[in-house]
Design an enzyme around this catalytic site. Structure first.
Site, PDB file in Angstrom:
ATOM      1  CE1 TYR A 260      -1.551  26.504  69.178  1.00 43.65           C
ATOM      2  CE2 TYR A 260      -1.120  26.009  67.273  1.00 43.65           C
ATOM      3  CZ  TYR A 260      -1.654  25.497  68.442  1.00 43.65           C
ATOM      4  OH  TYR A 260      -1.129  24.389  68.874  1.00 43.65           O
ATOM      5  CB  SER A 261       1.333  27.128  63.913  1.00 46.55           C
ATOM      6  OG  SER A 261       1.228  26.279  62.944  1.00 46.55           O
ATOM      7  CB  ALA A 262       3.257  30.106  60.219  1.00 50.24           C
TER       8      ALA A 262
ATOM      9  CG  HIS B 224      -0.528  22.061  65.290  1.00 48.89           C
ATOM     10  ND1 HIS B 224       0.198  22.352  65.535  1.00 48.89           N
ATOM     11  CD2 HIS B 224      -1.249  23.110  63.912  1.00 48.89           C
ATOM     12  CE1 HIS B 224       0.638  23.706  64.882  1.00 48.89           C
ATOM     13  NE2 HIS B 224      -0.426  24.245  63.963  1.00 48.89           N
TER      14      HIS B 224
END
Length: 541
Positions: free
Chosen positions: A209-211, A449
């Site tokens: 997720y994300s980074a 997010h």
């Protein structure tokens, strides 16, 4: 979801025994899964900014009478605070452990498939201990092992310089991108040891997720450049992130290293080994504080020519990357939340309400030519757009979210489809918010997010309301489970790369034609025309 823990002893054959737990729901005492926390996947290096060491064949976690204690958490790399998520109680540079959730009962003959998940946090913060897959296994019918590794972050995981190059040469190691190499070490440990937990090493889905999604992509890119017999990744899930631009060259990384020396009063005139000795002697907390005080305070990957090839983004343009993906038949599930920008706006926003300050903030993440092009694309007259309230959070949040997710992910999709890999893509968009997300993210931020982590992790330790469960199960979880299980037909519903499976605010599922495609292509193509960062552009930082 509150759980109770019951001791569970696990034999790992020649590697001895570990003591995990079986998790039960507190309300009904229903068993959910087995959990093993803080399981070591590598040995710490002898010094900072060296590669973690593979566990030796003789490594033992413990004996039957004194098993290794694996019912808790992983160590956590020192990191900056964000939204009260980063404490200091369990900080350690020796964070080479992972958490595992294992289904109950006997595994199938070929073993359970594996979901290898990389946590996010801008590569600057985060840890595996804020995630729980218990309900995903015990209530949402995911019959797979979930592995979540810790890894080095920020200055500990992504510092790069000519001094570190010389140090790596002296020990026969690669240089830089240590956080990515840690993830790779955990992935290889999973391949080599997951059968001991009942897993199938040939059915590993990498996710993040994300980074963590950004990391998962670079793990996939690395996997595609090694021989077929050494590859690990079967499928990939990229949740709310995407590769943005070719990672910085070594010359650019050197500027950041020199800034760090300066703030710590380490003379630049010292020999390379004395500079590193001085840096390695700095206590971790002091090093972190100093690193976060310099101008370029976001520590990100470097195009090191080993883990990340300097021609990676060129391979998007030529279709070479897509052809490799097709040859390996690696399917990718990827997508976004509707209001990504509202959380992105809070991460180290510009210090002043000005275009110049916004420009300076973006330089912490992206090469100078890319930032210049972005400013010209978004703010050609140098003025704040009419639909933006300010430069500090609103304008910054929008462009940052576009770069990290919305527009650059569409650029990746475009390059993969143009290269013949359209049939491997499963796109989604989340416009629906679970109530349990309110515990950590303000409702006023909308479907921002990280709100959908409560969907993908089936509450992520919180309780999903009964009326919400059938909505998210039908929309995303059931096909996601089929995807991880390796089923060919996951009933996704999209017919081409410009269609998106969308969970709408009312809970309905719609297949929509991407309304943001043309604008994303305008930005993607403009940034690709900038070319790759080089020594000239680095000098502008």
């Amino acid at each position: 979801m509150e759980t109770s823990r019951h001791p569970y002893l696990k034999s790992l054959a020649q590697h001895g025994y570990i003591q995990g737990v079986t998790l039960h729901t507190k309300a009904t005492n229903t068993p959910l899964c087995h959990y093993f926390g803080g399981v070591r996947y590598a040995l710490a290096p002898s010094e900072r900014w060296r590669r973690a060491q593979k566990l030796p064949q003789s490594y033992s976690y413990g004996t039957k009478d004194q098993p290794g204690s694996c019912g808790g958490n992983t160590g956590v790399c020192p990191q900056p605070g964000f939204m009260d998520l980063s404490g200091q109680d369990d900080w350690t540079e020796d964070c080479f452990q992972c958490n595992l959730w294992v289904p109950l009962g006997e595994p199938p003959r070929e073993g359970w498939p594996v979901l290898f998940f990389i946590h996010g946090g801008f590569l600057q913060f985060g840890d595996p201990n804020t995630f729980s897959a218990a309900a995903l296994l015990g209530d949402a019918a995911l019959n797979a092992i979930v592995v979540v590794p810790a890894y080095r972050l920020n200055v500990f995981g992504f510092l790069y310089s000519s001094e570190l190059e010389q140090d790596a040469t002296s020990t026969g190691e690669t240089v830089g991108n240590h956080g990515f190499w840690d993830q790779r070490q955990a992935l290889e440990w999973t391949r080599d040891h997951i059968a001991l937990f009942g897993g199938n090493a040939s059915q590993i889905t990498i996710s993040g997720y994300s980074a963590g999604a950004y990391s998962a992509f670079y793990q996939l890119a690395y996997d595609l450049q090694i021989p077929d017999g050494q590859s690990i990744i079967k499928r990939a899930c990229l949740w709310s992130n995407s590769p943005v631009a070719q990672p910085k060259p070594p010359s650019s990384a050197q500027i950041q290293f020199n800034q760090l020396l300066s703030v710590l009063d380490i003379p630049a005139s010292l020999p390379w080994n004395e500079k590193l000795s001085a840096l390695r002697a700095v206590p971790s907390k002091t090093l972190l504080t100093s690193a976060m005080s310099i101008d370029i305070n976001q520590f990100r990957p470097t195009s090191d020519s080993v883990f990340i090839q300097p021609t990676l983004f060129h391979s998007f343009d030529t279709g070479a990357f897509a052809r490799k993906l097709s040859a390996r038949n690696v399917r990718i599930l990827l997508g976004e939340c509707r209001d990504e920008r509202n959380l992105y706006a809070t991460w180290f926003p510009p210090t002043q309400n000005s275009l110049q300050s916004l420009h300076q903030r973006l330089l912490a993440d992206y090469p100078s030519p890319v930032v210049d092009a972005l400013i010209n694309l978004y703010y050609p007259d140098g003025r704040l757009p009419a639909d933006c309230e300010n430069w500090e959070t609103d304008a910054f949040g929008r462009v940052y979210a576009d770069m990290q997710v919305h527009k650059m992910q569409r650029g990746l999709i475009h390059s993969l489809a143009a290269g013949g890999a359209e049939h491997l893509l499963y796109r989604y968009r989340v416009e629906y918010r679970l109530k349990c997300a309110d515990k950590t993210l303000p409702p006023s931020w909308g479907v921002t997010h990280a709100t959908d982590q409560y969907i993908w992790f089936w509450g992520n330790g919180e309780v999903i309301d009964p009326e919400e469960k059938p909505i998210v199960r039908r929309a995303l979880i059931d096909p996601f489970v089929k995807f991880v299980h390796g089923e060919d037909d996951i009933q996704w519903g999209t017919a081409n790369h410009q269609e998106i499976r969308t969970l709408k605010p009312d809970g309905s599922v719609q297949i929509i034609q991407d309304p943001f495609w043309d604008e994303a292509m305008r930005v993607w193509k403009a940034l690709r025309e900038v070319g790759e960062p080089d020594h000239v552009s680095a000098a502008k930082l």
